[in-house]
Motif scaffolding. Structure first.
Motif, mmCIF file in Angstrom:
data_model
loop_
_atom_site.group_PDB
_atom_site.id
_atom_site.type_symbol
_atom_site.label_atom_id
_atom_site.label_comp_id
_atom_site.label_asym_id
_atom_site.label_seq_id
_atom_site.Cartn_x
_atom_site.Cartn_y
_atom_site.Cartn_z
ATOM 1 N N LYS B 141 37.568 45.146 34.091
ATOM 2 C CA LYS B 141 36.830 45.067 35.355
ATOM 3 C C LYS B 141 36.962 43.682 35.986
ATOM 4 C CE LYS B 141 33.436 48.684 34.444
ATOM 5 N NZ LYS B 141 33.592 48.952 32.991
ATOM 6 N N ILE B 142 38.155 43.130 35.927
ATOM 7 C CA ILE B 142 38.399 41.873 36.621
ATOM 8 C C ILE B 142 38.978 42.234 37.979
ATOM 9 C CG2 ILE B 142 39.649 39.681 36.600
ATOM 10 C CD1 ILE B 142 39.811 39.998 33.542
ATOM 11 N N GLN B 158 38.138 33.526 38.050
ATOM 12 C CA GLN B 158 39.224 34.519 37.998
ATOM 13 C C GLN B 158 40.370 34.020 37.130
ATOM 14 O OE1 GLN B 158 39.751 34.823 42.239
ATOM 15 N NE2 GLN B 158 38.965 36.913 42.256
ATOM 16 N N ARG B 159 40.646 32.715 37.214
ATOM 17 C CA ARG B 159 41.710 32.155 36.372
ATOM 18 C C ARG B 159 41.354 32.317 34.904
ATOM 19 N NH1 ARG B 159 43.821 26.375 38.644
ATOM 20 N NH2 ARG B 159 43.034 26.809 40.717
ATOM 21 N N LYS B 187 27.642 31.729 38.343
ATOM 22 C CA LYS B 187 28.043 33.116 38.578
ATOM 23 C C LYS B 187 29.321 33.442 37.798
ATOM 24 C CE LYS B 187 29.185 36.272 42.297
ATOM 25 N NZ LYS B 187 30.280 36.149 43.256
ATOM 26 N N GLU B 188 30.248 32.500 37.833
ATOM 27 C CA GLU B 188 31.519 32.746 37.148
ATOM 28 C C GLU B 188 31.320 32.783 35.643
ATOM 29 O OE1 GLU B 188 33.946 29.606 38.779
ATOM 30 O OE2 GLU B 188 34.780 31.090 40.163
ATOM 31 N N SER B 189 30.405 31.945 35.129
ATOM 32 C CA SER B 189 30.101 31.989 33.702
ATOM 33 C C SER B 189 29.590 33.374 33.330
ATOM 34 C CB SER B 189 29.039 30.955 33.342
ATOM 35 O OG SER B 189 29.532 29.667 33.552
ATOM 36 N N GLY B 190 28.709 33.905 34.190
ATOM 37 C CA GLY B 190 28.164 35.241 33.940
ATOM 38 C C GLY B 190 29.266 36.279 33.842
ATOM 39 N N GLN B 191 30.267 36.141 34.714
ATOM 40 C CA GLN B 191 31.389 37.096 34.675
ATOM 41 C C GLN B 191 32.156 36.989 33.367
ATOM 42 O OE1 GLN B 191 33.387 35.790 38.192
ATOM 43 N NE2 GLN B 191 32.181 37.091 39.566
#
Lengths: 336, 280
Positions: B141-142, B158-159, B187-191
């Motif tokens: 789910k990226i 994303q990287r 937010k990116e950490s959460g992803q």
């Protein structure tokens, strides 16, 4: 997708379109150089009738053939974030070796040719080993090798131009006729080499590894790419290509000239940079380099045809180089 | 939760590594169970990165043994560990920025065309690699607009997603992530944490090295606490508080055989915010 078993999950989006031609051109950043080439051609076509003829284009290709071939090797090395100052000198040495062995030492021409190619390859290999094993910066290694090859050329040739070269070594200077245009076999070899390396860089794993090593050597190493082997391979391959450039040079001039190629190292860098390849490594294409070499050739030829003094050709080339590097820098900053 | 008796995916006993006078690993143990997220925490100098390097072949320990699926293994290089299905995601986003996503996913493992095109002409099978890359990204789910964009045009999260997807794609045994959220925003950490759970849910155990306690408590099934070159405790985040775990890390508390927190240094424990009663 772990190596063997296909994952049970669905989810693959039906079709992923391959990148369009436009995307590919843009991503390779060859679009700018191509536009510059077309503009230059259009300009000279409007100024003189003698520019846009098959004969003149065949001549331009012959004029850029040697530097263009050297620039192929230079592209490989610059893609790995290196630089090669020694390519013109290696080419001169190789051409002296092959002609002198054949003319003065009675070595069969084919064997002399192969030894000449081997010498060039060995110098490239030595560059690669010094860059990876010691390791030393490519700039310094190839600067040293420039002097070594230059000196050996003059020592071995005794400052004499080698004449009476056997026909095998000048065969690539012969022409065939297409329509009403005479084309040298050497031009075909040069174009063929460009296409070969465009394929190797764009379509094989080796090419990917060359880009990865130039782009992020640490990441490349961590993914298991043998980065040193890739680098040594690049320098040795470049050496072999310089040997072929030596053969082209002999074929074009008909002699073994110890003075050949003295500015070719910088001219080949010019072609690479004009072709949109980044000096920081990891970005660029060999077809861009072909365009870059043609830009230099077209400007030189066109200005000559319209009667501009040759020093202006140098002036314009200098401006274009700085422009090209500026574009590279700005586009890199924007992509951060 | 994984039953305690399951055979560990990876097990290490008595690892020792000295650098001159400095003992980085002093008889360290390690155990990773199937299907879990194991966090490895420890203060600076506790030997967690040396431990991870020993497990991934980046260094060779002076003594001790490492077992993978019950078999003793000797990794000499990271490549050895990779051949055994252990993939590592490095902190510093080990991707080639100018190459596209699919190329990065297959970097060093490129697929060639079948037939003569592949064997003689060494031609890459770009469509197949793009297809499999798309499948992999979709499974994890990226969300990405296009797989042909260069990685440098992606956000940091994303990287990292690309680096994690690559590891998950090739790992057969386990994925090790070294501070995967250190360079990322909230937010990116959460992803990335979501991504770690998804990888575990697909059956791959994950070792997460992190300094970030909230992240560790959010995602880990068990927490390996490293201190002075040894594993001093393995705790479950739902049985001990964050301040207790920090206190164990600094040596103020120890965890006894019955999984109870025992105060060693009352002052330090209080300073770390642990209530005097110790447990819970």
């Amino acid at each position: 997708m772990a190596t063997t078993t296909a994952p049970p999950e669905p989810a693959a989006p039906a079709d992923i379109p391959p990148p369009s031609l436009r995307q590919r051109l843009l991503s390779g950043s060859t679009l700018g150089p191509l536009a510059a080439l077309i503009i230059a051609c259009a300009f000279f076509s409007l100024r003189t009738d003698r520019f846009l003829t098959g004969g003149n284009f065949s001549l331009i290709i012959q004029q850029v053939m040697v530097v263009g071939t050297l620039a192929i090797g230079q592209t490989l090395i610059i893609l790995t974030a290196g630089i090669d100052l020694s390519n013109g000198a290696i080419m001169a040495l190789s051409s002296i070796v092959m002609t002198r062995l054949a003319v003065h030492s009675g070595v069969p021409p084919l064997l002399a040719l192969l030894i000449g190619l081997a010498v060039a390859t060995a110098f490239g290999l030595a560059n690669g080993l010094l860059v990876t094993r010691v390791p030393l910066p490519p700039f310094i290694v190839t600067l040293g090798m420039l002097n070594i090859a230059f000196a050996l050329t003059h020592i071995y040739s005794q400052e004499q131009t080698v004449t009476g070269v056997p026909s095998l070594l000048t065969a690539l200077g012969n022409t065939f006729t297409l329509g009403d245009t005479d084309i040298t076999y050497g031009s075909i070899v040069t174009i063929g080499l460009f296409l070969l390396f465009a394929y190797l860089l764009g379509q094989t794993a080796w090419g990917r590894h060359v880009y990865a090593v130039g782009n992020n050597p640490e990441a490349a190493r961590l993914t298991g790419i043998p980065t040193n082997r890739v680098l040594v391979g690049v320098y040795a391959t470049a050496g072999l290509v310089y040997g072929i450039a030596a053969l082209l040079s002999v074929a074009r001039t008909g002699v073994g000239d110890p003075q050949a190629g003295q500015t070719d190292n910088l001219d080949s860098i010019t072609a690479v940079v004009l072709g949109g390849t980044s000096l920081f490594g990891g970005r660029g294409t060999v077809l861009g380099t072909l365009i870059g070499a043609l830009i230099v050739g077209v400007i030189r030829n066109g200005l000559q045809l319209i009667g501009v003094a040759s020093i202006y050709q140098t002036l314009i080339t200098g401006i274009l180089v700085i422009l090209a590097v500026t574009i590279d820098q700005v586009s890199r900053r924007r992509s951060r | 939760m994984t039953p305690a008796h399951a055979q560990p995916v990876m097990e290490a006993r008595g690892l020792v590594k000295r650098y001159g006078q400095v003992t980085a690993l002093d008889g360290a143990d390690f155990e990773l169970l199937p299907g879990e997220v194991l966090a490895v925490i420890g203060d600076n100098g506790a030997g967690k990165s040396t431990l991870i390097k020993a497990l991934t072949g980046a260094i060779v320990p002076d003594s001790g043994e490492i077992k993978l699926d019950g078999q003793v293994v000797h990794f000499r290089t990271p490549i050895d560990a990779r051949r055994h299905g252990i993939e590592t995601v490095y902190q510093d986003l080990a991707v080639a920025p100018a190459l596209d996503i699919a190329s990065n996913l297959f970097l060093g493992r490129e697929q060639r065309r079948s037939g003569v095109l592949g064997t003689v002409f060494r031609m890459l099978d770009k469509p197949a690699m793009r297809r499999r890359a798309a499948q992999q990204m979709a499974e994890l789910k990226i969300g990405l607009r296009s797989l042909t964009q260069a990685v440098e045009n992606l956000s940091g999260g994303q990287r990292q997603g690309v680096a994690v997807a690559r590891a998950a794609a090739w790992a057969e045994h386990m994925v090790i992530m070294d501070e995967p959220t250190a360079a990322l925003g909230v937010k990116e950490s959460g992803q990335v944490l979501d991504l770690i759970r998804r990888i575990r849910d697909r059956g791959l155990p994950v070792v997460l090295i992190s300094h970030n306690m909230p992240h560790v408590f959010e995602v880990a099934d068990r927490i390996h606490v490293q201190r002075l070159g040894r594993r001093v405790a393995v705790v479950k985040p739902d049985e001990h508080s964050m301040s207790e775990v920090v206190a164990v890390m600094t040596g103020a508390l120890t965890i006894d055989a019955s999984d109870q927190a025992v105060v060693v240094d009352q002052e330090a424990a209080t300073a770390a915010g642990v209530r005097p009663t110790g447990k819970e």
